[in-house]
Design an enzyme around this catalytic site. Structure first.
Site, mmCIF file in Angstrom:
data_model
loop_
_atom_site.group_PDB
_atom_site.id
_atom_site.type_symbol
_atom_site.label_atom_id
_atom_site.label_comp_id
_atom_site.label_asym_id
_atom_site.label_seq_id
_atom_site.Cartn_x
_atom_site.Cartn_y
_atom_site.Cartn_z
ATOM 1 C CB ILE A 60 -0.845 0.052 1.313
ATOM 2 C CG1 ILE A 60 -1.917 -1.390 1.573
ATOM 3 C CG2 ILE A 60 -1.794 1.249 1.225
ATOM 4 C CD1 ILE A 60 -2.379 -1.452 2.695
ATOM 5 C CB CYS A 61 1.391 4.045 -2.503
ATOM 6 S SG CYS A 61 2.136 5.567 -2.375
ATOM 7 C CG LEU A 62 -1.610 5.405 3.913
ATOM 8 C CD1 LEU A 62 -2.537 6.171 3.290
ATOM 9 C CD2 LEU A 62 -2.624 4.627 4.764
#
EC number: 2.3.2.23
Length: 201
Positions: free
Chosen positions: A138-140
Site C-alpha cells: 500500500i502506498c500510504l
C-alpha cells in the site's frame, strides 16, 4: 640378559611417554572447550530485545483492547493466533465506492520497535487500485515517512478505507491504473467493480 633388561626398561618409558602425550593433548584441548562457550554476551542483547518486546507488546495489547471495544467503521482486526505481532484485518468495501460489497483481507505485522516504527500492512485480497500493487503493498504516507508513534492501527485502517473511497493517482504504485483513472474514469470504475466481484466476494 642385558638385552632383555633393556627391553623391560624401554617398555615403561614408551608407555609413560604416550601417557604424558595424552595428558598434554587433553590439557591443550581444554582452552578449545572454553572458547566454545563465550555466548553469555547474548544474555545482555536478549535482555534489551526482551525490553523492546515488552514495551511494544503492551502497546499492541492496549490497541487490541481498544479496537475490539470500538472498531473503526467497516473494519475489524486482531491476532491471527497466539502471536500478538501478527494480525489479520478485514475491511468491507466502503458504501458508494467501486469496492462496495467486497470483503478485503489484510495482514498486519508489528515490529519489536512498534510504535516507533510503523506496522507493515499488506492486502491479501487482490484489488484494482492505483495505490495498491499486485503484491498487496500500500502506498500510504503514514505507513512510511509520515508515521508517528501517536498513530494507532485503528487510524491506519481508517486511512486505508479513505484511500478506497478516494485514491491518490498523483502518487501511484500502479501507473497504468492511475493513468486510466485520470483519463478514462468509467473504464477504471468498471474494472475495479469487476475485480471486487471476482476476488473479494
Amino acid at each position: 640378559m642385558s638385552t632383555e633388561a633393556q627391553r623391560v626398561d624401554d617398555s615403561p618409558s614408551t608407555s609413560g611417554g604416550s601417557s604424558d602425550g595424552d595428558q598434554r593433548e587433553s590439557v591443550q584441548q581444554e582452552p578449545d572447550r572454553e572458547q566454545v562457550q563465550p555466548k553469555k554476551k547474548e544474555g545482555k542483547i536478549s535482555s534489551k530485545t526482551a525490553a523492546k518486546l515488552s514495551t511494544s507488546a503492551k502497546r499492541i495489547q492496549k490497541e487490541l483492547a481498544e479496537i475490539t471495544l470500538d472498531p473503526p467503521p467497516n473494519c475489524s482486526a486482531g491476532p491471527k493466533g497466539d502471536n500478538i505481532y501478527e494480525w489479520r484485518s478485514t475491511i468491507l468495501g466502503p458504501p458508494g465506492s467501486v469496492y462496495e460489497g467486497g470483503v478485503f483481507f489484510l495482514d498486519i505485522t508489528f515490529s519489536p520497535d512498534y510504535p516507533f516504527k510503523p506496522p507493515k500492512v499488506t492486502f491479501r485480497t487482490r484489488i484494482y487500485h492505483c495505490n495498491i500493487n499486485s503484491q498487496g503493498v500500500i502506498c500510504l504516507d503514514i505507513l512510511k515517512d509520515n508515521w508517528s508513534p501517536a498513530l494507532t492501527i485503528s487510524k491506519v485502517l481508517l486511512s486505508i478505507c479513505s484511500l478506497l473511497t478516494d485514491c491518490n493517482p498523483a502518487d501511484p504504485l500502479v501507473g497504468s491504473i492511475a493513468t486510466q483513472y485520470m483519463t478514462n474514469r468509467a473504464e477504471h470504475d468498471r474494472m475495479a467493480r469487476q475485480w471486487t466481484k471476482r476476488y473479494a466476494t
